[in-house]
Write a protein that holds these residues in place. Structure first.
Motif, PDB file in Angstrom:
ATOM      1  N   LEU A   1       3.202   5.922  -5.687  1.00 34.37           N
ATOM      2  CA  LEU A   1       2.894   6.000  -7.122  1.00 34.37           C
ATOM      3  C   LEU A   1       1.793   7.006  -7.403  1.00 34.37           C
ATOM      4  CD1 LEU A   1       2.982   2.316  -8.406  1.00 34.37           C
ATOM      5  CD2 LEU A   1       4.238   4.239  -9.355  1.00 34.37           C
ATOM      6  N   MET A   2       0.786   7.031  -6.540  1.00 34.10           N
ATOM      7  CA  MET A   2      -0.336   7.954  -6.751  1.00 34.10           C
ATOM      8  C   MET A   2       0.072   9.407  -6.526  1.00 34.10           C
ATOM      9  SD  MET A   2      -3.500   5.984  -4.994  1.00 34.10           S
ATOM     10  CE  MET A   2      -4.302   4.611  -5.786  1.00 34.10           C
ATOM     11  N   VAL A   3       0.980   9.636  -5.600  1.00 33.44           N
ATOM     12  CA  VAL A   3       1.407  10.990  -5.261  1.00 33.44           C
ATOM     13  C   VAL A   3       2.463  11.520  -6.234  1.00 33.44           C
ATOM     14  CG1 VAL A   3       2.602  12.322  -3.463  1.00 33.44           C
ATOM     15  CG2 VAL A   3       0.791  10.735  -2.844  1.00 33.44           C
TER      16      VAL A   3
ATOM     17  N   LEU B   1      15.648  10.891  -9.914  1.00 30.30           N
ATOM     18  CA  LEU B   1      16.192  10.044  -8.852  1.00 30.30           C
ATOM     19  C   LEU B   1      15.065   9.420  -8.034  1.00 30.30           C
ATOM     20  CD1 LEU B   1      18.839   9.042  -7.674  1.00 30.30           C
ATOM     21  CD2 LEU B   1      18.811  11.006  -6.131  1.00 30.30           C
ATOM     22  N   TYR B   2      14.025  10.191  -7.757  1.00 26.34           N
ATOM     23  CA  TYR B   2      12.878   9.657  -7.027  1.00 26.34           C
ATOM     24  C   TYR B   2      12.215   8.520  -7.824  1.00 26.34           C
ATOM     25  CZ  TYR B   2       8.585   9.481  -4.286  1.00 26.34           C
ATOM     26  OH  TYR B   2       7.539   9.057  -3.520  1.00 26.34           O
ATOM     27  N   ALA B   3      12.068   8.725  -9.124  1.00 25.13           N
ATOM     28  CA  ALA B   3      11.469   7.692  -9.976  1.00 25.13           C
ATOM     29  C   ALA B   3      12.319   6.420  -9.958  1.00 25.13           C
ATOM     30  CB  ALA B   3      11.312   8.206 -11.402  1.00 25.13           C
ATOM     31  N   SER B   4      13.628   6.585 -10.026  1.00 24.69           N
ATOM     32  CA  SER B   4      14.531   5.436  -9.997  1.00 24.69           C
ATOM     33  C   SER B   4      14.432   4.679  -8.674  1.00 24.69           C
ATOM     34  CB  SER B   4      15.970   5.918 -10.232  1.00 24.69           C
ATOM     35  OG  SER B   4      16.881   4.868 -10.074  1.00 24.69           O
ATOM     36  N   GLU B   5      14.400   5.411  -7.574  1.00 26.55           N
ATOM     37  CA  GLU B   5      14.295   4.779  -6.255  1.00 26.55           C
ATOM     38  C   GLU B   5      12.945   4.098  -6.066  1.00 26.55           C
ATOM     39  OE1 GLU B   5      15.222   8.045  -3.684  1.00 26.55           O
ATOM     40  OE2 GLU B   5      17.380   7.865  -4.063  1.00 26.55           O
ATOM     41  N   LEU B   6      11.887   4.721  -6.560  1.00 26.08           N
ATOM     42  CA  LEU B   6      10.560   4.119  -6.473  1.00 26.08           C
ATOM     43  C   LEU B   6      10.500   2.829  -7.295  1.00 26.08           C
ATOM     44  CD1 LEU B   6       7.659   4.146  -5.479  1.00 26.08           C
ATOM     45  CD2 LEU B   6       7.123   5.809  -7.270  1.00 26.08           C
ATOM     46  N   ALA B   7      11.108   2.843  -8.468  1.00 22.20           N
ATOM     47  CA  ALA B   7      11.149   1.633  -9.305  1.00 22.20           C
ATOM     48  C   ALA B   7      11.906   0.504  -8.592  1.00 22.20           C
ATOM     49  CB  ALA B   7      11.793   1.938 -10.649  1.00 22.20           C
TER      50      ALA B   7
ATOM     51  N   ALA C   1       0.829  -1.202   0.000  1.00 20.52           N
ATOM     52  CA  ALA C   1       0.000   0.000   0.000  1.00 20.52           C
ATOM     53  C   ALA C   1       0.866   1.254   0.000  1.00 20.52           C
ATOM     54  CB  ALA C   1      -0.943   0.006   1.191  1.00 20.52           C
ATOM     55  N   GLU C   2       2.022   1.202   0.663  1.00 19.70           N
ATOM     56  CA  GLU C   2       2.928   2.347   0.680  1.00 19.70           C
ATOM     57  C   GLU C   2       3.450   2.631  -0.729  1.00 19.70           C
ATOM     58  OE1 GLU C   2       6.781   4.389   1.049  1.00 19.70           O
ATOM     59  OE2 GLU C   2       6.840   2.213   1.096  1.00 19.70           O
ATOM     60  N   ILE C   3       3.722   1.594  -1.487  1.00 19.12           N
ATOM     61  CA  ILE C   3       4.167   1.741  -2.888  1.00 19.12           C
ATOM     62  C   ILE C   3       3.043   2.379  -3.704  1.00 19.12           C
ATOM     63  CG2 ILE C   3       4.725   0.456  -4.992  1.00 19.12           C
ATOM     64  CD1 ILE C   3       7.097   0.535  -3.159  1.00 19.12           C
ATOM     65  N   ALA C   4       1.824   1.899  -3.515  1.00 24.46           N
ATOM     66  CA  ALA C   4       0.683   2.459  -4.252  1.00 24.46           C
ATOM     67  C   ALA C   4       0.521   3.937  -3.916  1.00 24.46           C
ATOM     68  CB  ALA C   4      -0.590   1.690  -3.916  1.00 24.46           C
TER      69      ALA C   4
END
Length: 183
Positions: free
Chosen positions: A101-103, A141-147, A95-98
């Protein structure tokens, strides 16, 4: 005869329950695979966004080094591709990942507004370009870390964002200004 009917009824009942349990198990496996596929799609999209940010920053650095004769300056944060967040992401630990992603699209818009606001207030081209480059590096960088987090949580294969000598994470980190959001 009574034992025959008892055996038939018991067998029918067991077959019905077993069939329902097997169908539920198969459906659960299918949902997990669909959620994994959706997570992989989101991770690849985020990694593509990080690569786009790094490429734009490398192009921006070239433009700075050549006084604008080569490359092109960054004027805004790259546009984020559409990300799909599916119901399979809403589970414990996922849920934290979701949520992230939503934010994230909102954060990209806010990052882009930083440079736009700076332009509106100062009309300083250099400061605006520097802010846009900084924000693009931060969002990449945020996108890379989230991935990476998506791949870890969903137990997907790891992916290094290195193509030959071009290390995406290194480029992104090098372009984040130490002084934060100030121009």
């Amino acid at each position: 005869m009574e034992q025959f009917f008892s055996t038939v009824i018991t067998s029918a009942l067991v077959a019905t329950i077993a069939g329902a349990a097997i169908n539920a198990w198969l459906e659960s496996r299918k949902e997990k695979q669909v959620a994994k596929f959706d997570a992989l799609s989101a991770a690849v999209s985020l990694e593509g966004y990080a690569i786009t940010c790094a490429e734009n920053l490398a192009d921006h650095d070239l433009a700075n080094a050549s006084d604008g004769h080569a490359g092109s300056f960054i004027g805004k944060v790259p546009v984020l591709p559409d990300l799909s967040i599916v119901a399979g992401f809403i589970k414990p630990q996922k849920a934290e990942i979701a949520h992230r992603l939503m934010v994230f699209p909102q954060e990209v818009r806010q990052a882009d507004q930083v440079a736009a606001f700076l332009w509106d207030v100062t009309v300083d081209v250099e400061a605006t370009r520097a802010a846009a480059a900084d924000q693009a590096a931060r969002m990449g960088l945020y996108a890379s870390e989230l991935a990476k987090d998506i791949r870890r949580v969903f137990r997907l294969p790891k992916r290094d964002l290195v193509v030959g000598e071009f290390d995406v994470t290194k480029v992104l980190k090098e372009n984040i200004r130490a002084d934060g959001n100030d121009a």
